[in-house]
Design a protein around this motif. Structure first.
Motif, PDB file in Angstrom:
ATOM      1  N   ALA A 176      -7.934   1.662  -7.180  1.00  0.00           N
ATOM      2  CA  ALA A 176      -8.768   0.364  -7.386  1.00  0.00           C
ATOM      3  C   ALA A 176      -7.584  -0.586  -6.357  1.00  0.00           C
ATOM      4  CB  ALA A 176      -8.953  -0.282  -8.473  1.00  0.00           C
ATOM      5  N   GLU A 177      -6.682  -0.587  -6.734  1.00  0.00           N
ATOM      6  CA  GLU A 177      -5.340  -1.444  -5.853  1.00  0.00           C
ATOM      7  C   GLU A 177      -5.384  -1.045  -4.364  1.00  0.00           C
ATOM      8  OE1 GLU A 177      -2.856  -4.859  -5.517  1.00  0.00           O
ATOM      9  OE2 GLU A 177      -4.577  -4.249  -6.759  1.00  0.00           O
ATOM     10  N   LEU A 178      -5.402   0.288  -4.207  1.00  0.00           N
ATOM     11  CA  LEU A 178      -5.254   0.722  -2.893  1.00  0.00           C
ATOM     12  C   LEU A 178      -6.559   0.234  -2.161  1.00  0.00           C
ATOM     13  CD1 LEU A 178      -3.799   4.227  -3.155  1.00  0.00           C
ATOM     14  CD2 LEU A 178      -2.870   2.084  -1.974  1.00  0.00           C
ATOM     15  N   PHE A 179      -7.732   0.236  -2.735  1.00  0.00           N
ATOM     16  CA  PHE A 179      -8.957  -0.290  -1.996  1.00  0.00           C
ATOM     17  C   PHE A 179      -8.930  -1.880  -1.705  1.00  0.00           C
ATOM     18  CE2 PHE A 179     -11.115   3.703  -3.849  1.00  0.00           C
ATOM     19  CZ  PHE A 179     -11.263   4.376  -2.547  1.00  0.00           C
ATOM     20  N   MET A 207       0.842  -1.152   0.054  1.00  0.00           N
ATOM     21  CA  MET A 207       0.007   0.093   0.036  1.00  0.00           C
ATOM     22  C   MET A 207       0.786   1.368  -0.048  1.00  0.00           C
ATOM     23  SD  MET A 207      -3.289  -0.607   2.384  1.00  0.00           S
ATOM     24  CE  MET A 207      -4.077   1.074   2.041  1.00  0.00           C
ATOM     25  N   GLN A 208       1.942   1.337   0.653  1.00  0.00           N
ATOM     26  CA  GLN A 208       2.643   2.404   0.990  1.00  0.00           C
ATOM     27  C   GLN A 208       3.440   2.582  -0.616  1.00  0.00           C
ATOM     28  OE1 GLN A 208       5.344   1.111   4.046  1.00  0.00           O
ATOM     29  NE2 GLN A 208       4.147   2.010   5.732  1.00  0.00           N
ATOM     30  N   GLN A 209       3.985   1.488  -1.235  1.00  0.00           N
ATOM     31  CA  GLN A 209       4.563   1.570  -2.646  1.00  0.00           C
ATOM     32  C   GLN A 209       3.454   2.323  -3.576  1.00  0.00           C
ATOM     33  OE1 GLN A 209       5.938  -2.291  -3.666  1.00  0.00           O
ATOM     34  NE2 GLN A 209       7.131  -2.389  -2.057  1.00  0.00           N
ATOM     35  N   TRP A 210       2.038   1.803  -3.509  1.00  0.00           N
ATOM     36  CA  TRP A 210       1.246   2.405  -4.336  1.00  0.00           C
ATOM     37  C   TRP A 210       0.770   3.659  -4.013  1.00  0.00           C
ATOM     38  CZ3 TRP A 210      -0.100   0.485  -8.781  1.00  0.00           C
ATOM     39  CH2 TRP A 210      -0.260  -1.247  -9.201  1.00  0.00           C
ATOM     40  N   THR A 211       0.882   3.923  -2.877  1.00  0.00           N
ATOM     41  CA  THR A 211       0.741   5.355  -2.445  1.00  0.00           C
ATOM     42  C   THR A 211       1.585   6.499  -2.983  1.00  0.00           C
ATOM     43  OG1 THR A 211      -0.594   4.685  -0.491  1.00  0.00           O
ATOM     44  CG2 THR A 211       0.059   6.880  -0.495  1.00  0.00           C
ATOM     45  N   ARG A 212       2.859   5.941  -2.820  1.00  0.00           N
ATOM     46  CA  ARG A 212       4.141   6.855  -3.435  1.00  0.00           C
ATOM     47  C   ARG A 212       3.823   6.926  -4.951  1.00  0.00           C
ATOM     48  NH1 ARG A 212       6.883   4.095   0.685  1.00  0.00           N
ATOM     49  NH2 ARG A 212       7.641   2.480  -0.913  1.00  0.00           N
ATOM     50  N   LEU A 213       3.395   5.760  -5.596  1.00  0.00           N
ATOM     51  CA  LEU A 213       3.265   5.902  -6.936  1.00  0.00           C
ATOM     52  C   LEU A 213       2.124   6.845  -7.524  1.00  0.00           C
ATOM     53  CD1 LEU A 213       3.733   4.899  -9.878  1.00  0.00           C
ATOM     54  CD2 LEU A 213       2.207   3.075  -9.320  1.00  0.00           C
ATOM     55  N   ASP A 237       3.234  10.344  -6.965  1.00  0.00           N
ATOM     56  CA  ASP A 237       4.683  10.705  -7.888  1.00  0.00           C
ATOM     57  C   ASP A 237       3.833  10.914  -9.307  1.00  0.00           C
ATOM     58  OD1 ASP A 237       6.373  10.617  -5.920  1.00  0.00           O
ATOM     59  OD2 ASP A 237       7.145   8.656  -6.418  1.00  0.00           O
ATOM     60  N   GLU A 238       3.187  10.037  -9.825  1.00  0.00           N
ATOM     61  CA  GLU A 238       2.623   9.928 -11.183  1.00  0.00           C
ATOM     62  C   GLU A 238       1.192   9.911 -11.456  1.00  0.00           C
ATOM     63  OE1 GLU A 238       4.551   6.734 -13.136  1.00  0.00           O
ATOM     64  OE2 GLU A 238       6.522   7.111 -11.773  1.00  0.00           O
ATOM     65  N   ALA A 239       0.533   9.607 -10.643  1.00  0.00           N
ATOM     66  CA  ALA A 239      -1.101   9.330 -10.874  1.00  0.00           C
ATOM     67  C   ALA A 239      -1.670  10.677 -11.214  1.00  0.00           C
ATOM     68  CB  ALA A 239      -1.714   8.682  -9.758  1.00  0.00           C
ATOM     69  N   ASP A 240      -1.343  11.884 -10.875  1.00  0.00           N
ATOM     70  CA  ASP A 240      -1.719  13.131 -10.947  1.00  0.00           C
ATOM     71  C   ASP A 240      -2.001  13.275 -12.467  1.00  0.00           C
ATOM     72  OD1 ASP A 240      -2.619  13.462  -8.458  1.00  0.00           O
ATOM     73  OD2 ASP A 240      -0.906  14.825  -7.757  1.00  0.00           O
ATOM     74  N   TYR A 241      -0.975  12.829 -13.039  1.00  0.00           N
ATOM     75  CA  TYR A 241      -0.818  13.011 -14.532  1.00  0.00           C
ATOM     76  C   TYR A 241      -1.251  11.939 -15.599  1.00  0.00           C
ATOM     77  CZ  TYR A 241       2.940  15.730 -12.226  1.00  0.00           C
ATOM     78  OH  TYR A 241       3.475  16.738 -11.447  1.00  0.00           O
ATOM     79  N   ASP A 242      -1.925  11.023 -15.172  1.00  0.00           N
ATOM     80  CA  ASP A 242      -2.404  10.066 -15.851  1.00  0.00           C
ATOM     81  C   ASP A 242      -3.710   9.393 -15.308  1.00  0.00           C
ATOM     82  OD1 ASP A 242      -2.891   7.670 -17.105  1.00  0.00           O
ATOM     83  OD2 ASP A 242      -0.909   7.072 -17.309  1.00  0.00           O
TER      84      ASP A 242
END
Length: 187
Positions: free
Chosen positions: A148-151, A125-131, A134-139
């Protein structure tokens, strides 16, 4: 995941080549699910056989062969999009099976098994949160996949937390030590 339907969706935008479909699939899923180009062409061959796509007149399969969706393919895609997946029985989940098996294996500390998996899931969860940071705001695709993965991970952690007391209650108590007999009045 239905690669077949994802390819039909991409072809609904217009004709495309196999490599182009693979690239667009990967970018459309936030590049989280890589797709083997061989799988793309195998799926395209099946879709063509079933009349859901048609290809250029060339007989050779390869990077320069274009594909387009047919009317039957568009109907198949629409039906798939509007049909809920069958969730009436739970999928076979390795973690659930592992916990159920651990409950039966003599000498296994089920609480420890649960905690090892919980720690691992929290790290994921920490790795997905960092991702996401870092990147999800742009995509948008990546943002939706990450959410979906965090949930999903959160729900697995909550299940582990709810299983912990039940697992502890089901663990056999250690056998009591035999009582010592007193053989006299010693003090």
């Amino acid at each position: 995941m239905s690669v077949k339907h994802a390819l039909l969706a991409l072809l609904s935008e217009g004709p495309k080549y196999g490599l182009q479909l693979r690239e667009e699939f990967e970018s459309g899923t936030g590049e989280v699910w890589p797709l083997n180009v061989g799988q793309v062409y195998t799926t395209l061959q099946r879709l063509e056989r079933d009349g859901l796509v048609e290809s250029d007149d060339t007989t050779e399969i390869g990077p320069q062969k274009g594909f387009r969706i047919t009317a039957a393919g568009a109907e198949e895609l629409t039906a798939w999009l509007r049909t809920p997946p069958d969730l009436s029985s739970p999928p076979r989940d390795e973690l659930v099976i592992k916990v159920l098996v651990a409950l039966r294996v003599p000498g296994v500390d089920v609480h420890e098994v649960l905690q090892v998996h919980r720690r691992y899931l929290v790290e994921l969860m920490q790795q997905w949160t960092r991702l996401k940071e870092d990147e999800a705001d742009y995509d948008l695709s990546l943002a939706l996949v990450v959410d979906a993965e965090l949930f999903r991970l959160d729900s697995v952690i909550r299940w582990l937390d709810s299983a912990t007391p039940a697992a502890a209650a089901s663990q056999p108590s250690p056998a009591p030590l035999p009582k010592r007999r007193r053989t006299g009045a010693r003090r």
